[in-house]
Design a protein around this motif. Structure first.
Motif, PDB file in Angstrom:
ATOM      1  N   ASN B 204      47.415  40.454  43.718  1.00 13.25           N
ATOM      2  CA  ASN B 204      46.004  40.815  43.681  1.00 13.25           C
ATOM      3  C   ASN B 204      45.342  40.037  42.541  1.00 13.25           C
ATOM      4  O   ASN B 204      45.741  40.176  41.381  1.00 13.25           O
ATOM      5  N   PRO B 205      44.343  39.212  42.849  1.00 10.58           N
ATOM      6  CA  PRO B 205      43.730  38.410  41.782  1.00 10.58           C
ATOM      7  C   PRO B 205      43.216  39.276  40.631  1.00 10.58           C
ATOM      8  O   PRO B 205      43.164  38.827  39.484  1.00 10.58           O
ATOM      9  N   ASN B 206      42.872  40.521  40.906  1.00 12.44           N
ATOM     10  CA  ASN B 206      42.367  41.393  39.853  1.00 12.44           C
ATOM     11  C   ASN B 206      43.453  41.837  38.881  1.00 12.44           C
ATOM     12  O   ASN B 206      43.161  42.406  37.837  1.00 12.44           O
ATOM     13  N   ASP B 207      44.707  41.613  39.244  1.00 11.71           N
ATOM     14  CA  ASP B 207      45.811  42.007  38.358  1.00 11.71           C
ATOM     15  C   ASP B 207      46.262  40.871  37.452  1.00 11.71           C
ATOM     16  O   ASP B 207      47.237  41.022  36.715  1.00 11.71           O
ATOM     17  N   ILE B 208      45.602  39.726  37.563  1.00 14.58           N
ATOM     18  CA  ILE B 208      46.065  38.571  36.803  1.00 14.58           C
ATOM     19  C   ILE B 208      45.404  38.536  35.423  1.00 14.58           C
ATOM     20  O   ILE B 208      44.183  38.616  35.301  1.00 14.58           O
TER      21      ILE B 208
END
Lengths: 481, 1055
Positions: B204-208
């Motif tokens: 998930n890009p939001n977890d990067i």
């Protein structure tokens, strides 16, 4: 003290990495390596099957070889303008980059040739010792038979006919040893005659070494035996216009008088009803060699290669309809003729609808050579050799005609009429079986116009195919047509 | 001042004796005086603490012996303040000076940014979060030098073309190695269906948290044999000490296709095709009773209105998406956690093309005591990639009959998808029905039926987990072991209805396959950090790693439904075949080491080495290495004068090394094998692969030199680099002449190629006012690619598009994948014939219909175009094709701007690529003179002598003059573009308002993706690839669905 313990523990952890070195040497689990391919009789037997399986490729005798042989001629009309399904082959203008026929047939044919060569080499190295001399010779006969069929078929599309200069024109790169590594791309074309010489050498070897028959009708139809090699020789010699040899070969499997049943080996004969030849189990004695199909994936022609897909509108895609200006309307082909059973009108157009009528995945056996062809090959050779109306030739012709149309007895008046009647009979009898191109080429005839496709005289570009552009770019000694 | 503190300290000390416990209060503000909520307040040396309230105030009961407090908050530098006598401690926190403390991931460790001597670009996770993408790398375009991203099409979750410093291989993959939290992960499209299936979408890009992109040999050599394409390190978010922080990010978005070609309407089509048919003298356009009669005619619908179908409307849609992410993070000094769940349901521009992901991530780090730390992560993601049928856009699909991208352009506009009785307009010939047209076929499939009844879905269940144990037996020694797994279960499901389309002839077809891709990685490292004589800093690493991958696949492919009501593979079918069989295994065993040394943070030196042993090779072992050095000139004495006033730092650095590439090498490629099949039910054993036992790694020798400096008190940061990558032992699948009968092209280490170029990045703060701030970052990269040698005797590598059209040619002295085309000479004004140039540049005229006495190919004077021997000649690609255009952009980059005004911020990202060609193959189809509908520019086709136009006289059935049958330069265009990739306008609510609702941060934004393109390219989008990540067939736009334009409304809220 605590630190020392930790250091020791940690060092074990880091350096004592418990690696699995056996993982570094994986062995293929879904294939056999070349080192062991000739180690057991079973593997060798399976390899023999593979020669036919490769011949059976959809790009070759599984469908497209016959289709190309048919749609170059004048009896079919292209309905879909699709290059993938031969619109350019039909239009007689494919280029060397034409993937679907010009390139694919070339590469799939030479793949078979290399398989036969690898097989012949492998048998010499250790395979013959594994299976013993008798079986070994049978197998080698099959390999050389297959190789001959492939070279012959390539010549019909990629080289000038034998009749053009007696075989002096450029033929094919003649490859006779197996290749499984780089460095062998360069090889010039031999002449047409040289290739024919090799074909005949292979067929003669095959005739001498093949078994006379197999245990089952299926094997007799799908594997080469002595009569298969002889039958194919009649085609080869006819193509070379060597009519005396056609007669010599055909006489081995066609009696002088009816009933025309092969006297030795597999008892090839015309079937009472031609339709049965094209229906399951497809293994009558009329079918000398056919390519077997099954519904299992990989064991049928595959997408857009199937005879039925091209010619049938009901079970296939109706890529090609029958030309209403072609053999379809020939007045001598009567309505009562059983062979018209194969035709049907669908959506206002006539298709060769039922000759190949197995539904997807199209498991019709693809015919390679039938006994009817041997009879007509012999008839034509006799007719051309002997002045007047040759009696035996006429008997052979009528045997084919009257099997499907008992009410008609052909009675040509002159030698010329007889020859024309035989050629006409071939168009009717083998419609959709891929012989039309051979018949036009061997006699150096103009390919007639059809639909929007123009005629091609022997001098025209497009009379034969160009060479695969891949071959042109990778084989520095290759020359184009 | 210090004295004052001392005095206060004594006072505090005194007071401690006076009372056993007391309460300290105060207020935490930022440097502008705004309150800082949720800041952590800890008594030094204890776990006693609290967090500030929304107004920045706190109250904490402290033990009697407490002397000072530690204040910290996200992104702010921690401050220690003594407790004063009146038990009131107010502090002001400053934003952290990131350039001083920032670390970058270097592989098996981290290093302070200012000490790194390799070339590593860092991108913050925020750059890829909250974007309308499926995987993070889709959002990397324009973000860093040397990184080229091309979104190949508008199908959701297709992996982008991802190149670092150019195309670094011909036959292997050029995709970088991706390392997520220390574990290498699979890349590429794992879907076996017509839906995209990018494996990286599991993250998930939001977890990067951050993305570090290592580009040169020094930075990548620690990954040895897999490093040649660069290494991308992904670090997912971890918890921070302090009160649990809850964050929600959510958005809704709408996406639409753009750039659909302008095609003729029903009347235009009808008239134009009739005119073209009348120009073909072979056709019967006059006698309805005769055979082959052709007449185009419009039809009317049930209400008597003209049928005028705009087919794109039946396939494309406004896709609506919604995206929700919730995470909780926190912890104390010893244990931190980050827990996140995400749900995204995205609709693509094509009906039924959806991407639905549910994912969960848990990161935990726990320091048990001062020498032992344990932690790990668990990540699970379920991605459903849905599609009805092929779009014609994924690699290999370009010429799929069912491809939507082409169907909507080809099908006649004067027929409707439905008959007037409401049923589908389809024929027994399996094409869209001709209605009023008098010919059998005026289109391919009716796409509406495919959209309604077919499925081509792929579902990925992806588990990524690791656990580590870290021991610090001595202050300077860290021992660490990490075991990670990456397991993907890819479930493909295809259903093709018997009604119409690809399933028609088979009477229905279906396939369900399962691919299991498993990997475990076990890494053990020992890290030593030591400082000698207070100026010599040494850091060393040694380690070992095992990386084991296996894959198996199996499935069913069934045909011919027993009953048309069935729609699943488990129902009744006639043929039961296998599908998707796969078996593979490989193993990489490695030892590696690193030495970093610096003298007084002024002279830096670093060396990396790795030995890899790989199972796919016969000679398994090879060593890779990289060295680098840096010089911080600003620390020199001579710098201390005026220069130091201008430059905050100034650094030179350089590196050299050798790394390898193995990506994409088959597991059993060294073996010559015989495979099994059937011949009429009998088993076969067939020679199917010529192996190469001498195969080795591709080797990249990389030079990188650069400098970077900051000036004007960090207002401007400049980073410059020159790179050169010499690739030797390039593996080529050396094609053998087809007449050899070798069934495959034999992989051989033969070629050489190089990439070189410069990279420049300028970043800084042009304007820093009280309320208004403009941050800007511009990057510029060049790349020159050239093939220096191929195999002996091999002059070219031809690469086809979907096996049907070959316009890509790789040859010595040129960049990979040049367009190889016959040159267009325009249209003859006198005759309307297409003019092509032969290899000598002489014009040759073509006419499809050849009247009696004329010729197909002629010289300008009308005589037949002959070979030297006098026989008929024609223009062919093999003879007359030229190396027409380079498909590799020579210049590319991006310009990222953020404008902040009070609570508002506006981010504008421009991306650009310059100096390259795209072969717009779709354009050939748009001018195909068969029944195909055409671009409206054919209305300006040649009609009478004297017409000057670039569209030849239309002759029905002509597919040569337009480039379908003979690829020509008429369809090649410059692809240069500048794209407004992303614009985001956000408003951050002031703390004074939201703190009342116990909210620490509230941000709302609107955003647009792909808002505008500045380009002369006539197709939908010059950022395109019909051949996916193929190296040698880039820059092809063949029947591809364009990208979507997306508008997003979202909000971020933290508690």
């Amino acid at each position: 003290m605590k630190n020392k313990i930790l250091i020791v523990l940690g060092s074990i952890m880091v350096l004592g990495i418990s690696c699995k070195r056996e993982y570094l040497d994986p062995v293929p689990q879904t294939s056999i390596t070349d080192a062991t391919a000739f180690d057991t009789p079973g593997r060798i037997a399976n390899q023999v099957n593979s020669l036919y399986a490769a011949l059976k490729s959809g790009a070759f005798f599984g469908g497209r070889a016959q289709i190309a042989g048919e749609i170059r001629g004048e009896n079919f009309i292209n309905e879909t303008t699709n290059l993938v399904t031969g619109a350019d082959v039909w239009m007689l203008n494919p280029t060397g980059t034409s993937q679907n026929f010009v390139k694919n047939m070339w590469s799939s044919a030479y793949y078979v040739i290399n398989l036969t060569n690898l097989f012949i080499d492998g048998m010499a190295a250790n395979g013959s010792a594994v299976v013993g001399p008798t079986l070994s010779n049978n197998y080698l006969g099959e390999a050389r038979f297959v190789r001959a069929v492939v070279y012959y078929t390539l010549l019909q599309h990629y080289a000038r006919p034998y009749a053009d200069g007696g075989g002096s024109k450029p033929g094919l790169p003649l490859r006779l040893t197996g290749i499984k590594e780089s460095g062998f791309s360069a090889l010039a074309r031999s002449t047409v005659a040289e290739v024919y010489t090799q074909i005949l050498a292979d067929l003669n070897f095959a005739e001498a070494n093949l078994p006379t028959s197999y245990a089952t009708a299926l094997l007799n139809t799908t594997r080469a035996h002595k009569n298969t090699a002889i039958a194919f020789k009649t085609r080869v010699y006819l193509t070379m216009q060597n009519y005396n040899s056609v007669i010599t070969e055909a006489n081995k499997i066609v009696p002088l008088v009816p009933p025309f049943v092969a006297p030795s080996g597999v008892a090839h004969a015309l079937q009472a009803d031609i339709v049965t030849v094209f229906r399951p189990p497809y293994t009558t004695t009329e079918s000398i060699l056919s390519m077997p199909m099954s519904a299992t994936a990989g064991d049928n022609p595959g997408t857009q290669n199937q005879l039925g897909y091209y010619f049938s509108k009901s079970t296939g895609n109706g890529e090609f309809s029958l030309n209403t200006a072609g053999i379809l309307i020939d007045p001598s082909w009567t309505v009562a003729d059983r062979r018209r059973f194969f035709n049907a009108v669908v959506s206002g157009k006539t298709y060769l609808n039922l000759k190949y009528n197995a539904p997807s995945p199209y498991t019709d056996y693809a015919p390679v050579i039938r006994y009817a062809e041997v009879l007509l090959n012999l008839a034509e050779a006799l007719a051309r050799t002997n002045a007047g109306v040759d009696v035996r030739a006429l008997a052979l012709l009528n045997a084919v005609r009257k099997r499907s149309d008992p009410a008609v007895t052909l009675a040509p008046a002159t030698q010329g009429d007889l020859i024309n009647a035989i050629l006409l009979e071939r168009e009717i009898e083998f419609l959709g079986e891929g012989l039309r191109n051979i018949d036009l080429m061997r006699l150096l005839q103009t390919i007639p116009a059809k639909g929007s496709a123009p005629a091609k005289t022997p001098a025209d570009q497009g009379y034969i195919w160009p060479i695969s552009s891949d071959e042109m770019s990778l084989n520095p000694l290759m020359t184009d047509n | 001042m210090r004295k004052l503190f001392l005095l206060l300290g004594v006072f505090v000390f005194f007071c401690v004796h006076a009372q056993a416990q007391r309460t300290v209060t105060g207020r935490v503000t930022d440097d502008k005086g705004n309150p800082v909520p949720n800041a952590s307040v800890l008594v030094k040396g204890t776990t006693t603490g609290t967090v500030t309230k929304a107004d920045g105030t706190y109250s904490l009961v402290v033990p009697a012996n407490a002397r000072s407090l530690i204040f910290s908050s996200v992104d702010m530098a921690a401050v220690e303040a003594p407790i004063d006598a009146d038990n009131t401690v107010d502090v002001s926190l400053r934003m952290e000076d990131k350039t001083m403390t920032e670390v970058v991931v270097t592989g098996y460790g981290t290093q302070r940014r200012r000490e790194v001597t390799g070339n590593i670009s860092n991108i913050k996770g925020a750059a890829v979060a909250n974007k309308p993408v499926q995987s993070f790398e889709q959002a990397l375009a324009g973000r860093a030098t040397g990184v080229q991203i091309t979104i190949p099409n508008g199908v959701l979750n297709t992996p982008p073309v991802f190149r670092i410093r150019g195309t670094n291989s011909i036959s292997l993959s050029s995709y970088p190695l991706i390392i997520v939290d220390g574990v290498p992960v699979p890349t590429g499209d794992f879907s076996a269906t017509s839906a995209g299936g990018n494996a990286l979408a599991s993250i998930n890009p939001n977890d990067i948290e951050s993305i570090d992109i290592a580009k040169d040999a020094a930075a990548t050599a620690i990954y040895g044999s897999r490093a040649a394409n660069g290494v991308v390190y992904i670090t997912t978010k971890k918890g921070r000490a302090g009160k649990p922080r809850v964050t929600y990010n959510g958005s809704v978005s709408w996406t639409n296709v753009y750039g659909v070609p302008d095609i003729m309407n029903a009347q235009e089509y009808t008239d134009f095709k009739n005119m073209a048919a009348s120009n073909n003298g072979n056709l019967n356009t006059t006698n309805p009773a005769g055979s082959g009669y052709i007449k185009f005619a419009t039809s009317t619908d049930a209400n008597g209105n003209l049928i005028d179908t705009y087919w794109p409307d039946h396939v494309y849609r406004t896709g609506f998406s919604n995206d929700h992410n919730l995470n909780v993070s926190g912890g104390n000094d010893n244990t931190t956690y980050y827990f996140s769940v995400g749900f995204t349901d995205q609709e693509g521009i094509i009906r039924k093309n959806d991407f639905i992901r549910k994912n969960i991530l848990f990161n935990l780090d726990s320091r048990l005591n001062n020498f032992l730390t344990v932690g790990g992560k668990i990540s699970y993601s379920n991605e459903r990639n849905l599609a009805a049928s092929t779009s014609g856009s994924l690699s290999g699909e370009a010429f799929a009959t069912a491809g939507f991208g082409r169907l909507v352009l080809v099908n006649a506009p004067n027929v409707s998808p439905y008959l007037n009785n409401g049923s589908y307009n389809i024929t027994p010939s399996n094409v869209v029905g001709p209605m009023g047209n008098s010919l059998a076929q005026v289109g391919f499939y009716n796409p509406v039926v495919l959209l309604d009844h077919n499925r081509s879905n792929s579902e990925n269940n992806h588990m990524q987990a690791n656990v580590y144990l870290q021991i610090k037996p001595l202050k300077w020694m860290t021992l660490r072991t990490l075991y990670g797994i990456d397991n993907m279960l890819v479930d493909n499901e295809v259903f093709q209805s018997p009604k119409h389309g690809d399933g028609f002839t088979a009477g229905g077809a279906s396939a369900s396959t399962l691919g299991k891709f498993k990997r475990w990685v076990w890494t053990n490292t020992a890290q030593f950090d030591y400082q000698f004589a207070s100026k010599h800093n040494v850091s060393a690493l040694i380690g070992g790693e095992q990386d084991r991958r296996t894959n198996v696949g199996f499935g069913l492919g069934r045909q011919t439904l027993s009953d048309p009501v069935y729609t699943v593979i488990q129902a009744g079918w006639v043929t039961p075949n296998t599908s998707g069989l796969a078996f593979g295994e490989n193993y990489l065993l490695s030892y590696f080491g690193r030495l970093n040394y610096d003298f007084n943070k002024k002279y830096f030196f670093s060396a990396n080495i790795r030995q890899d042993e790989y199972s796919a090779f016969a000679d398994k072992q090879a060593i890779f290495w990289g060295v680098s050095a840096g010089w911080e000139i600003s620390k020199e004495k001579f710098w201390e004068g005026g220069l130091s006033k201008i430059f905050t730092n100034f650094r030179l650095r350089g590196s050299y090394g050798k790394v390898g590439n193995t990506a994409g090498i088959g597991d059993y490629v060294i073996f010559s094998t015989y495979g099994s099949g059937l011949y009429g039910g009998q088993p076969t054993l067939i020679f199917n692969q010529a192996g190469n036992p001498n195969l080795q790694w591709e080797t990249s020798s990389k030079v990188d030199v650069g400098l970077n400096f900051s000036m004007l008190r960090d207002r401007l940061n400049v980073d410059f680099a020159y790179y050169k990558n010499d690739i030797t032992d390039l593996i080529l699948n050396v094609p053998q002449a087809p007449s050899t009968g070798v069934p495959n092209s034999i992989p051989t280490n033969v070629g050489t190629m190089f990439n070189n170029g410069i990279e420049l990045s300028l970043s800084g703060t042009p304007i820093r006012g009280k309320d208004f701030v403009w941050n800007s970052s511009f990057n510029f990269s060049t790349n020159k690619n050239e093939v220096e040698s191929l195999a002996p005797g091999l002059t070219e590598v031809l690469s086809s598009t979907s096996g049907l059209e070959t316009v890509s040619r790789t040859a010595v002295g040129y960049p990979v994948g040049m367009l190889w085309l016959v040159r267009n000479g325009g249209v003859d004004p006198a005759s309307g014939r297409r003019i092509l140039l032969n290899k000598n540049g002489n014009p040759v005229y073509y006419q499809y219909y050849v009247p009696a006495g004329q010729f197909q190919w002629t010289n300008p004077d009308g005589t037949r175009y002959n070979k030297p021997d006098g026989s008929a000649n024609s223009i062919t690609q093999a003879t007359d094709g030229v190396m027409f255009g380079n498909t590799n952009p020579k210049i590319y980059g991006g310009w990222d701007n953020t404008f902040t005004y009070k609570g508002f911020d506006l981010n504008v990202l421009l991306t650009y690529q310059y100096d390259f060609y795209v072969y717009y193959g779709t354009n050939a189809g748009l001018h195909d003179m068969r029944f195909w509908n055409n671009h409206r520019d054919v209305l300006g086709a040649w009609k009478k002598p004297g017409d000057v136009t670039n569209v030849p006289k239309p002759v029905y059935l002509d597919n040569i003059s337009n480039g379908s049958g003979l690829p020509m330069s008429y369809n090649a265009f410059r692809g240069d573009f500048i794209k407004v990739k992303n614009v985001t306008l956000a408003y951050n609510f002031p703390a004074s308002i939201i703190s009342k609702a116990k909210i620490s941060n509230l941000r709302v934004y609107i955003s647009g993706q792909n808002l505008a393109i500045l380009t002369d390219y006539p197709g939908p989008d010059p950022e395109v690839s019909s051949n996916g990540n193929g190296n040698t067939n880039q820059g092809i736009d063949r029947n591809t669905v364009a990208n979507g334009r997306t508008f997003v409304f979202g909000l971020n809220v933290s508690f």
